[in-house]
Design an enzyme around this catalytic site. Structure first.
Site, PDB file in Angstrom:
ATOM      1  N   GLU A   1     -61.918  26.661 -46.838  1.00 38.99           N
ATOM      2  CA  GLU A   1     -63.310  26.179 -46.713  1.00 38.99           C
ATOM      3  C   GLU A   1     -63.783  26.343 -45.278  1.00 38.99           C
ATOM      4  O   GLU A   1     -62.989  26.209 -44.354  1.00 38.99           O
ATOM      5  CB  GLU A   1     -63.426  24.665 -46.982  1.00 38.99           C
ATOM      6  CG  GLU A   1     -62.522  24.116 -47.999  1.00 38.99           C
ATOM      7  CD  GLU A   1     -62.785  22.633 -48.266  1.00 38.99           C
ATOM      8  OE1 GLU A   1     -63.335  21.936 -47.385  1.00 38.99           O
ATOM      9  OE2 GLU A   1     -62.438  22.201 -49.363  1.00 38.99           O
TER      10      GLU A   1
ATOM     11  N   LYS B   1     -65.057  25.195 -41.776  1.00 38.47           N
ATOM     12  CA  LYS B   1     -64.959  23.932 -41.044  1.00 38.47           C
ATOM     13  C   LYS B   1     -66.328  23.674 -40.423  1.00 38.47           C
ATOM     14  O   LYS B   1     -66.747  24.383 -39.511  1.00 38.47           O
ATOM     15  CB  LYS B   1     -63.884  24.036 -39.967  1.00 38.47           C
ATOM     16  CG  LYS B   1     -63.651  22.740 -39.237  1.00 38.47           C
ATOM     17  CD  LYS B   1     -62.362  22.805 -38.430  1.00 38.47           C
ATOM     18  CE  LYS B   1     -62.089  21.511 -37.718  1.00 38.47           C
ATOM     19  NZ  LYS B   1     -63.108  21.129 -36.767  1.00 38.47           N
TER      20      LYS B   1
ATOM     21  N   ASP C   1     -69.186  22.164 -38.252  1.00 35.61           N
ATOM     22  CA  ASP C   1     -69.180  21.559 -36.921  1.00 35.61           C
ATOM     23  C   ASP C   1     -70.176  20.396 -36.881  1.00 35.61           C
ATOM     24  O   ASP C   1     -71.300  20.536 -36.417  1.00 35.61           O
ATOM     25  CB  ASP C   1     -69.537  22.620 -35.881  1.00 35.61           C
ATOM     26  CG  ASP C   1     -69.094  22.201 -34.491  1.00 35.61           C
ATOM     27  OD1 ASP C   1     -68.424  21.148 -34.383  1.00 35.61           O
ATOM     28  OD2 ASP C   1     -69.426  22.900 -33.529  1.00 35.61           O
TER      29      ASP C   1
ATOM     30  N   TYR D   1     -66.387  16.821 -48.655  1.00 34.32           N
ATOM     31  CA  TYR D   1     -65.239  17.703 -48.818  1.00 34.32           C
ATOM     32  C   TYR D   1     -64.037  17.078 -49.498  1.00 34.32           C
ATOM     33  O   TYR D   1     -63.119  17.777 -49.888  1.00 34.32           O
ATOM     34  CB  TYR D   1     -64.839  18.408 -47.520  1.00 34.32           C
ATOM     35  CG  TYR D   1     -64.630  17.550 -46.298  1.00 34.32           C
ATOM     36  CD1 TYR D   1     -65.373  17.749 -45.147  1.00 34.32           C
ATOM     37  CD2 TYR D   1     -63.653  16.566 -46.282  1.00 34.32           C
ATOM     38  CE1 TYR D   1     -65.181  16.981 -44.023  1.00 34.32           C
ATOM     39  CE2 TYR D   1     -63.457  15.797 -45.150  1.00 34.32           C
ATOM     40  CZ  TYR D   1     -64.225  16.005 -44.022  1.00 34.32           C
ATOM     41  OH  TYR D   1     -64.018  15.240 -42.913  1.00 34.32           O
TER      42      TYR D   1
ATOM     43  N   LYS E   1     -59.138  28.043 -36.112  1.00 35.83           N
ATOM     44  CA  LYS E   1     -60.360  28.099 -35.309  1.00 35.83           C
ATOM     45  C   LYS E   1     -60.814  29.537 -35.074  1.00 35.83           C
ATOM     46  O   LYS E   1     -59.996  30.444 -34.973  1.00 35.83           O
ATOM     47  CB  LYS E   1     -60.105  27.427 -33.951  1.00 35.83           C
ATOM     48  CG  LYS E   1     -59.832  25.937 -34.032  1.00 35.83           C
ATOM     49  CD  LYS E   1     -61.052  25.225 -34.536  1.00 35.83           C
ATOM     50  CE  LYS E   1     -61.049  23.749 -34.269  1.00 35.83           C
ATOM     51  NZ  LYS E   1     -61.217  23.332 -32.908  1.00 35.83           N
TER      52      LYS E   1
ATOM     53  N   CYS F   1     -57.249  12.994  -0.124  1.00 36.66           N
ATOM     54  CA  CYS F   1     -58.160  12.655  -1.218  1.00 36.66           C
ATOM     55  C   CYS F   1     -59.594  12.826  -0.719  1.00 36.66           C
ATOM     56  O   CYS F   1     -59.966  12.252   0.306  1.00 36.66           O
ATOM     57  CB  CYS F   1     -57.926  11.218  -1.668  1.00 36.66           C
ATOM     58  SG  CYS F   1     -59.190  10.655  -2.814  1.00 36.66           S
TER      59      CYS F   1
ATOM     60  N   CYS G   1     -61.316   8.998  -0.815  1.00 39.15           N
ATOM     61  CA  CYS G   1     -60.927   7.887   0.083  1.00 39.15           C
ATOM     62  C   CYS G   1     -60.200   8.398   1.327  1.00 39.15           C
ATOM     63  O   CYS G   1     -59.759   7.599   2.153  1.00 39.15           O
ATOM     64  CB  CYS G   1     -60.086   6.868  -0.670  1.00 39.15           C
ATOM     65  SG  CYS G   1     -58.445   7.470  -1.111  1.00 39.15           S
TER      66      CYS G   1
ATOM     67  N   CYS H   1     -53.793  11.269  -5.584  1.00 37.52           N
ATOM     68  CA  CYS H   1     -54.177  10.358  -4.519  1.00 37.52           C
ATOM     69  C   CYS H   1     -53.457   9.048  -4.779  1.00 37.52           C
ATOM     70  O   CYS H   1     -53.431   8.556  -5.908  1.00 37.52           O
ATOM     71  CB  CYS H   1     -55.692  10.153  -4.546  1.00 37.52           C
ATOM     72  SG  CYS H   1     -56.204   8.617  -3.765  1.00 37.52           S
TER      73      CYS H   1
ATOM     74  N   CYS I   1     -58.914   3.325  -3.874  1.00 41.47           N
ATOM     75  CA  CYS I   1     -59.715   4.557  -3.853  1.00 41.47           C
ATOM     76  C   CYS I   1     -60.856   4.362  -4.830  1.00 41.47           C
ATOM     77  O   CYS I   1     -60.640   4.103  -6.015  1.00 41.47           O
ATOM     78  CB  CYS I   1     -58.849   5.756  -4.259  1.00 41.47           C
ATOM     79  SG  CYS I   1     -59.821   7.243  -4.607  1.00 41.47           S
TER      80      CYS I   1
END
Ligand code: IVH
Length: 692
Positions: free
Chosen positions: A127, A129, A131, A239, A327, A421, A424, A439, A445
């Protein structure tokens, strides 16, 4: 005079009731002809007259409005929030396949699991798929009574009023033969042509256009005001169904036919395929057809047609073994990489993000894409200024496939990943063996703290409404909320504050009170949600549930050792390490203990309603089973609430010994453990499934 010819004002109450019933049936029939079959038999004017008459009679006798009244189609009063609905059976998701080999592997896995021969045919249904968004619809005695979103698969949101506005969702099922209790599952979606018109209208009204039909469908379905939903052109393909009483269908194809006979729209592009090769032929045919379909599909779903086999195959984790989503290949486009930004995530990991010149990929405008990590940038040699190929596959965040070297500007140089980082300025560490840089600032942070707070209050965690990202940022900057505990002391502090929340910009008495109430409501929380909310690296909802199920209480969980974590199926060495590191870190110990003081964390309760002989027992399999695979036997045991162990110990309750059993059998005999052979095992399984 026939009742249907009497003017509405002259109708008696009894006549009104009879008329409303006739109109509900007649309008439903014309809806079906128009929306499901696309073969209307009356003019728009005649149809509108029926609707108007229904509306007038309901106005005269409001209490006679029927549960299947066509007036539900135009919506009902808005709700303050969506109620939660626990699914009777979890709404699973599908395993994905991306290549032909994946499809062959899938079929081979099924053959192995069912112990079928190489050449034995397994018919599948293929079937498209769709979306869109999955939904579950409950019918009692043919009447639509409850509809829910998928949510996290265990628990969704009650969107009954919204689903009632979708014209090809029957309010009353057709035919006589539907089971008394019926749960339909299917996909809500928006057609491409309707999406285009909707967006044109929105742009003309100065409203923001939706990015794609799926987003438009999602935005329309999750409206607290069903009258808005009713103005959005949503559609529904059914379905499958899960009949709780009396279903006679033996195959998935028969299910689809039943769905049609009850009045549902079922996708027309569905085929029975006898072998692997025909699955792939179907896939290729639909891939070619895809651009001409008026709805978006992102792949093909293959389902074992025989329902008995489906049941035997059961599920693993969140996906059934009997189905697979194959897919379609991703869509690609070229654009310029304008910059590389660095994001600091919840666990401190620095993630590079591609900042792109906006480009249309598969109908969606893309201006940012994931670059994963430092290694990936090096490996693909991606440089700022490069022309790059962008790829989008379904729901996945767009990715940078790689640079187009022939278009590289002359003075480009490799990207240098920061050693600090960027938020921070704190130190960055790279754990040995791992690619990611982290970090180490924790709640100090800002980026990390806000991400952790956001996660903590998110829908699947504490689900605190009214604490969006912007608010959290402001609270953080004002120093009012720096860590999760602060959320639960906010009200107390606010009462004593000289500039309380209601006086702050963007807030008023009502919104402040709503926020405090939303927080108050969440002081009681289930253990699995609590564990999830902590944001332990790698621990998502599924693992959080496994942990809650295993440890039952928060105190027991905090004493977890690697050894007992590893005894939980689904938790490996790496994850166990992350969990232990987390619950033993002084910063987390302090945080959790402060949270415990302010919250009521409910112990985990087993959901198994029917106790079986094997509930909570530990079973070990050994030797060769002749009529079923080890995988299937294990799945049977788990379905009955048993734990399956790998080795025999004094904690083992039953050993199931097939032929050629060796050391484990010997040990079990020595320990006096109950031993069953394959036939005895199958007897238990059949007894249990007969009483289920
Ligand atoms: S069968 C175990 N059939 O795809 C779930 N799903 O991850 C069984 N979907 O959430 C679903 N079209 O929303 C099935 N023809 C189809 C479908 C379909 C779309 C969605 C569904 C599900 C997701 C799978």
């Amino acid at each position: 005079m026939q009742i249907q010819n009497i003017p509405t004002q002259s109708l008696s109450r009894d006549q009104g009731a009879i008329e409303l019933e006739r109109l509900a049936k007649e309008i439903a029939y014309h809806d079906y002809l128009y929306y499901t079959l696309a073969e209307p038999t009356i003019s728009d004017e005649a149809y509108d007259a029926l609707r108007l008459r229904n509306q007038e009679i309901e106005k005269l006798f409001p209490d006679l409005r029927r549960i299947d009244s066509p007036s539900h189609r135009v919506g009902s009063p808005p709700a303050p929030e969506f109620e939660k609905v626990k699914h009777r059976r979890p709404m699973l998701s599908l395993d994905n396949a991306f290549s032909e080999k994946d499809v062959y592997d899938f079929v081979a896995r099924i053959r192995r699991f069912l112990k079928l021969l190489e050449n034995q045919k397994i018919p599948f249904v293929a079937e498209p798929k769709i979306d869109g968004l999955s939904a579950s619809l409950h019918y009692q005695k043919g009447q639509f009574v409850l509809g829910a979103t998928r949510g996290d698969g265990q628990e969704g949101e009650n969107i009954t009023a919204n689903l009632k506005t979708i014209r090809d969702v029957p309010l009353l099922l057709q035919g006589e033969s539907c089971p008394e209790n019926l749960e339909i599952r299917g996909e809500v979606y928006m057609s491409r042509s309707d999406f285009k018109i909707l967006n044109q209208k929105r742009t003309a009204n100065g409203e923001q256009a939706f990015a794609n039909p799926r987003n438009a469908a999602a935005g329309s379905l999750r409206q607290l005001d069903p009258t808005i939903t009713s103005q959005r052109p949503l559609k529904f393909f059914a379905y499958t169904y899960d009949a709780l009483s009396g279903s006679r269908d033996q195959t998935h194809m028969e299910i689809l036919n039943s769905l049609k006979s009850w009045g549902f729209s079922v996708n027309p592009e569905i085929e029975l395929c006898e072998d692997e090769a025909s699955l792939l032929i179907f896939y290729n045919r639909l891939q070619n057809l895809r651009p001409s379909l008026d709805y978006e599909i992102d792949g093909i779903v293959y389902k074992v047609n025989d329902l008995k086999l489906q049941q035997r195959l059961g599920s693993i984790g969140r996906s059934p073994r009997h189905s697979l989503a194959h897919k379609f290949a991703a869509e690609q486009a070229e654009t310029i990489l304008a910059d590389i930004g660095i994001q600091v995530g919840r666990t401190g990991v620095l993630t590079p993000v591609a900042i792109l010149e906006p480009v249309l990929v598969g109908g969606v405008m893309v201006s940012r894409a994931s670059l994963h990590n430092e290694d990936e940038i090096k490996r693909k040699d991606i440089r700022i200024g490069d022309t790059v190929i962008i790829q989008r596959a379904g729901d996945v965040i767009p990715q940078v496939v790689g640079p187009v070297l022939s278009k590289r500007p002359e003075q480009s140089h490799p990207f240098v990943f920061p050693n600090q980082c960027p938020v921070c300025n704190g130190p960055v560490e790279q754990e040995s063996g791992l690619v990611a840089k982290r970090c180490m600032g924790g709640f100090n942070c800002q980026a990390q703290a806000i991400e952790r707070l956001r996660y903590f209050v998110s829908r699947d965690a504490f689900d605190i409404e009214g604490l969006g990202e912007k608010h959290l940022e402001n609270f953080y900057n004002d120093g009012l909320i720096r860590n999760p505990v602060d959320i639960f002391t906010l009200f107390e502090r606010d009462k004593q504050s000289l500039d309380p929340l209601r006086t702050k910009e963007g807030w008023g008495s009502l919104s402040a009170r709503n926020l405090f109430e939303a927080i108050e409501k969440r002081r009681k929380i289930s253990l699995d949600r609590f564990i999830y909310a902590l944001g332990i690296p790698q621990v998502g909802q599924v693992t959080a549930r496994l942990l809650a199920k295993h440890y039952k209480t928060i105190d027991a969980f905090l004493l977890a050792t690697s050894e007992d974590l590893l005894s939980i199926e689904g938790i490996g060495l790496n994850m166990a390490g992350d969990i232990i590191n987390f619950i033993q870190a002084p910063e987390q110990i302090e945080l959790i203990s402060n949270l415990k003081k302010r919250l009521s964390i409910e112990p985990y309760f087993e959901e198994i309603s029917r106790k079986s002989l094997l509930t909570g027992k530990t079973i070990v399999f050994t030797g060769t089973l002749t009529s079923l695979s080890r995988g299937e036997a294990k799945a049977q045991a788990e379905r009955m609430g048993a734990k399956v162990g790998g080795s025999v110990s004094s904690k083992t309750d039953y050993l199931i010994a097939g032929s050629d059993a060796g050391g484990k059998l010997k040990l079990a005999k020595e320990l006096g453990i109950k031993i069953l052979d394959e036939n005895q095992w199958l007897e238990i399984v059949h007894e249990e499934s007969d009483t289920a």
